[in-house]
Scaffold this motif. Structure first.
Motif, PDB file in Angstrom:
ATOM      1  N   GLU A 149       0.816  -1.216   0.000  1.00 52.70           N
ATOM      2  CA  GLU A 149       0.000   0.000   0.000  1.00 52.70           C
ATOM      3  C   GLU A 149       0.847   1.262   0.000  1.00 52.70           C
ATOM      4  O   GLU A 149       0.504   2.248  -0.643  1.00 52.70           O
ATOM      5  CB  GLU A 149      -0.925  -0.007   1.222  1.00 52.70           C
ATOM      6  N   GLY A 150       1.980   1.261   0.670  1.00 54.14           N
ATOM      7  CA  GLY A 150       2.773   2.480   0.772  1.00 54.14           C
ATOM      8  C   GLY A 150       3.943   2.541  -0.189  1.00 54.14           C
ATOM      9  O   GLY A 150       4.729   3.500  -0.132  1.00 54.14           O
ATOM     10  N   SER A 151       4.069   1.570  -1.072  1.00 53.72           N
ATOM     11  CA  SER A 151       5.223   1.543  -1.974  1.00 53.72           C
ATOM     12  C   SER A 151       5.073   2.581  -3.081  1.00 53.72           C
ATOM     13  O   SER A 151       3.982   2.838  -3.568  1.00 53.72           O
ATOM     14  CB  SER A 151       5.380   0.150  -2.585  1.00 53.72           C
ATOM     15  N   ILE A 152       6.210   3.169  -3.470  1.00 52.22           N
ATOM     16  CA  ILE A 152       6.236   4.194  -4.505  1.00 52.22           C
ATOM     17  C   ILE A 152       7.176   3.729  -5.610  1.00 52.22           C
ATOM     18  O   ILE A 152       8.321   3.348  -5.342  1.00 52.22           O
ATOM     19  CB  ILE A 152       6.706   5.556  -3.951  1.00 52.22           C
ATOM     20  N   SER A 153       6.699   3.731  -6.852  1.00 50.20           N
ATOM     21  CA  SER A 153       7.525   3.304  -7.971  1.00 50.20           C
ATOM     22  C   SER A 153       6.973   3.907  -9.256  1.00 50.20           C
ATOM     23  O   SER A 153       5.873   4.445  -9.275  1.00 50.20           O
ATOM     24  CB  SER A 153       7.566   1.771  -8.079  1.00 50.20           C
ATOM     25  N   ILE A 154       7.765   3.797 -10.330  1.00 49.70           N
ATOM     26  CA  ILE A 154       7.359   4.322 -11.630  1.00 49.70           C
ATOM     27  C   ILE A 154       6.717   3.192 -12.432  1.00 49.70           C
ATOM     28  O   ILE A 154       7.305   2.126 -12.603  1.00 49.70           O
ATOM     29  CB  ILE A 154       8.564   4.901 -12.384  1.00 49.70           C
ATOM     30  N   CYS A 155       5.512   3.441 -12.918  1.00 49.15           N
ATOM     31  CA  CYS A 155       4.795   2.441 -13.709  1.00 49.15           C
ATOM     32  C   CYS A 155       5.399   2.373 -15.107  1.00 49.15           C
ATOM     33  O   CYS A 155       5.582   3.412 -15.768  1.00 49.15           O
ATOM     34  CB  CYS A 155       3.315   2.800 -13.774  1.00 49.15           C
ATOM     35  N   SER A 156       5.712   1.159 -15.560  1.00 49.39           N
ATOM     36  CA  SER A 156       6.293   0.988 -16.894  1.00 49.39           C
ATOM     37  C   SER A 156       5.254   1.146 -18.001  1.00 49.39           C
ATOM     38  O   SER A 156       5.622   1.313 -19.164  1.00 49.39           O
ATOM     39  CB  SER A 156       6.953  -0.394 -17.004  1.00 49.39           C
ATOM     40  N   CYS A 157       3.954   1.095 -17.666  1.00 51.87           N
ATOM     41  CA  CYS A 157       2.903   1.237 -18.673  1.00 51.87           C
ATOM     42  C   CYS A 157       2.729   2.698 -19.084  1.00 51.87           C
ATOM     43  O   CYS A 157       2.696   3.020 -20.269  1.00 51.87           O
ATOM     44  CB  CYS A 157       1.575   0.684 -18.153  1.00 51.87           C
ATOM     45  N   HIS A 158       2.591   3.586 -18.101  1.00 49.04           N
ATOM     46  CA  HIS A 158       2.285   4.987 -18.380  1.00 49.04           C
ATOM     47  C   HIS A 158       3.442   5.931 -18.081  1.00 49.04           C
ATOM     48  O   HIS A 158       3.300   7.141 -18.253  1.00 49.04           O
ATOM     49  CB  HIS A 158       1.059   5.426 -17.562  1.00 49.04           C
ATOM     50  N   LYS A 159       4.580   5.373 -17.595  1.00 49.93           N
ATOM     51  CA  LYS A 159       5.761   6.188 -17.252  1.00 49.93           C
ATOM     52  C   LYS A 159       5.412   7.258 -16.232  1.00 49.93           C
ATOM     53  O   LYS A 159       5.857   8.405 -16.313  1.00 49.93           O
ATOM     54  CB  LYS A 159       6.341   6.842 -18.518  1.00 49.93           C
ATOM     55  N   GLU A 160       4.607   6.878 -15.231  1.00 47.78           N
ATOM     56  CA  GLU A 160       4.188   7.800 -14.186  1.00 47.78           C
ATOM     57  C   GLU A 160       4.492   7.203 -12.817  1.00 47.78           C
ATOM     58  O   GLU A 160       4.607   5.981 -12.663  1.00 47.78           O
ATOM     59  CB  GLU A 160       2.691   8.095 -14.293  1.00 47.78           C
ATOM     60  N   VAL A 161       4.616   8.068 -11.828  1.00 43.58           N
ATOM     61  CA  VAL A 161       4.865   7.628 -10.457  1.00 43.58           C
ATOM     62  C   VAL A 161       3.545   7.191  -9.835  1.00 43.58           C
ATOM     63  O   VAL A 161       2.574   7.951  -9.816  1.00 43.58           O
ATOM     64  CB  VAL A 161       5.510   8.759  -9.628  1.00 43.58           C
ATOM     65  N   LYS A 162       3.502   5.979  -9.333  1.00 41.73           N
ATOM     66  CA  LYS A 162       2.299   5.436  -8.704  1.00 41.73           C
ATOM     67  C   LYS A 162       2.602   5.055  -7.265  1.00 41.73           C
ATOM     68  O   LYS A 162       3.714   4.580  -6.954  1.00 41.73           O
ATOM     69  CB  LYS A 162       1.808   4.202  -9.465  1.00 41.73           C
ATOM     70  N   VAL A 163       1.625   5.253  -6.395  1.00 38.85           N
ATOM     71  CA  VAL A 163       1.776   4.951  -4.974  1.00 38.85           C
ATOM     72  C   VAL A 163       0.849   3.801  -4.619  1.00 38.85           C
ATOM     73  O   VAL A 163      -0.379   3.924  -4.711  1.00 38.85           O
ATOM     74  CB  VAL A 163       1.461   6.183  -4.095  1.00 38.85           C
ATOM     75  N   GLY A 164       1.436   2.678  -4.226  1.00 33.16           N
ATOM     76  CA  GLY A 164       0.658   1.546  -3.731  1.00 33.16           C
ATOM     77  C   GLY A 164      -0.287   0.936  -4.732  1.00 33.16           C
ATOM     78  O   GLY A 164      -1.290   0.349  -4.354  1.00 33.16           O
ATOM     79  N   VAL A 165      -0.023   1.053  -6.009  1.00 34.04           N
ATOM     80  CA  VAL A 165      -0.898   0.497  -7.042  1.00 34.04           C
ATOM     81  C   VAL A 165      -0.046  -0.274  -8.029  1.00 34.04           C
ATOM     82  O   VAL A 165       1.015   0.197  -8.439  1.00 34.04           O
ATOM     83  CB  VAL A 165      -1.672   1.600  -7.788  1.00 34.04           C
TER      84      VAL A 165
END
Length: 425
Positions: free
Chosen positions: A287-303
């Motif tokens: 839930e609290g993890s932060i990373s860059i989504c390889s699909c949309h090249k955006e920063v996502k939090v917990g998803v």
């Protein structure tokens, strides 16, 4: 002739035209004509007490459903059929000026958009390992609205924001576009195109026969649903590529035709090659993890989900990893695809005499929902019985079991209730 006399004559002519229009329309106002065209009063009938109530068409619809179910079961039992569980489908929507015709209420474009939305949801429900892309054709140009993906909401959102009719339709440009997109699909994927065509002609820049031959060589199954009249080129396309061609008579018929493409079709014999497919089962991100989504090249939090091979983050499943190309799925997706290989046999219709049998009162209630199978006045209603466990079910449970549950509750209860006897040697 003076100006006042001209105005008086023009006014009399306009009144005569209005009177003619009223006579043609039966003297009805605009809001009255809309109801007259629908003829909604024909959907009412009088009951025993003299009250009006809607006609119960459930038995008629259930008979149509059981006919389609028998036809599907007959095809599955008469031959050993291999079905494509991993499908890559492009839906081509004709948005030329012909889609603005109002023979479908309120227009062809609105009806197609509504039915495509329902079809996309049903497609992913029955084909959890498959992917869909959307293509539109207008002004003689084919445009890719969405790439292949497994999110129904993303496809529907983009489609509803891009509705608009203009220009001519080009069947060749649409086929060239999807042929180039589907040629990159792996050999184990089943390549399909579903064309929803409203126009009666196609404005092509070259020889469409060469394009059809390319689709055939690329192993692309092309199917067409027409909203106007039958066209030779559409029929020739479907025959050469192994697809199906049909013309919708009205909105309900169009709904039935498009939903027939939701279950996996039989694989073409010369293309049905068994392959081992490497898949990855990613873990859901915290839930609290932060990373860059390889699909949309955006920063996502917990998803999202983490690829087990390259540790890249993706938003949804199923999909292909954008970094290493591994196909990512979840175990429920595989379980939901299993029922297409071993479908439930159609239930048998029960005669009214069986429900009135005093020796077995349990038959008068549905085994699924526990509701009474007797109608008003304790008269036996319509019901069905499983050919294996002989349990009785109502019409609603019959449809739910075959379309959604894919397991017979009666057979499952007997299987779990029988004790396991160990062999003593």
């Amino acid at each position: 002739m003076t100006n006042s006399e001209r105005k008086r004559l023009n006014g009399e002519a306009e009144e005569e035209e209005e009177d003619e229009d009223d006579n043609l329309n039966g003297g009805l106002e605009a809001w009255e004509r809309s109801y007259a065209d629908d003829r909604s009063w024909e959907a009412l009938q009088e009951d025993e007490s003299g009250f009006l109530r809607p006609i119960d068409n459930s038995a008629f619809y259930h008979a149509q459903y059981r006919r389609r179910l028998r036809d599907r079961s007959l095809v599955a039992t008469t031959a050993r059929i291999q079905k494509g569980l991993i499908r890559y489908l492009y839906i081509v929507i004709d948005l030329s000026r012909a889609a603005a015709e109002m023979d479908f209420r309120p227009s062809r474009m609105a009806v197609v958009a509504k039915r495509v939305e329902a079809f996309v949801r049903e497609f992913f429900d029955q084909n959890p390992l498959s992917q869909i892309g959307l293509v539109t054709v207008k002004d003689g140009v084919a445009n890719c609205l969405t790439d292949l993906g497994g999110s129904p909401e993303a496809h529907i959102k983009v489609l509803m924001g891009k509705l608009g009719c203009s220009g001519d339709s080009s069947l060749q440009n649409a086929l060239d576009l999807v042929q180039g997109l589907l040629s990159q699909i792996p050999s184990y994927g089943h390549r399909e195109v579903l064309i929803l065509y409203s126009a009666l002609s196609t404005c092509d820049p070259g020889d469409i026969m060469e394009t059809i031959q390319k689709c055939k060589e690329s192993k692309i199954r092309c199917s067409v649903i027409g909203l106007s009249a039958e066209m030779f080129i559409c029929k020739h396309l479907c025959q050469d590529t192994g697809g199906s061609y049909s013309v919708a008579l009205d909105e309900s018929h169009f709904k039935e035709l498009i939903m027939e493409h939701a279950p996996p079709p039989p694989a073409i014999a010369e293309f049905a090659i068994a392959n081992l497919i490497k898949m990855g089962f990613p873990q859901r991100a915290g839930e609290g993890s932060i990373s860059i989504c390889s699909c949309h090249k955006e920063v996502k939090v917990g998803v999202g989900y983490t690829c087990p091979r390259c540790k890249a983050r993706v938003c949804e499943l199923p999909t292909d990893c954008h970094i290493c190309g591994l196909q990512l799925v979840s175990s429920p997706h595989l379980a939901r695809s299993y029922h297409h290989l071993f479908p439930i046999a159609p239930f048998d219709e029960v005669t009214p005499l069986c429900l009135n049998d005093p020796r077995n009162r349990s038959r008068s209630t549905c085994f699924g929902c526990q509701q009474s199978l007797l109608s008003s006045g304790n008269k036996p209603g319509l019901c069905v019985a499983c050919p294996k466990c002989k349990k009785h079910f109502c019409l609603e449970c019959d449809i739910y079991i075959h379309e959604s549950l894919h397991n017979c509750p009666g057979c499952e209860s007997l299987r779990h209730s029988n004790p396991i006897v160990a062999n003593e040697g």
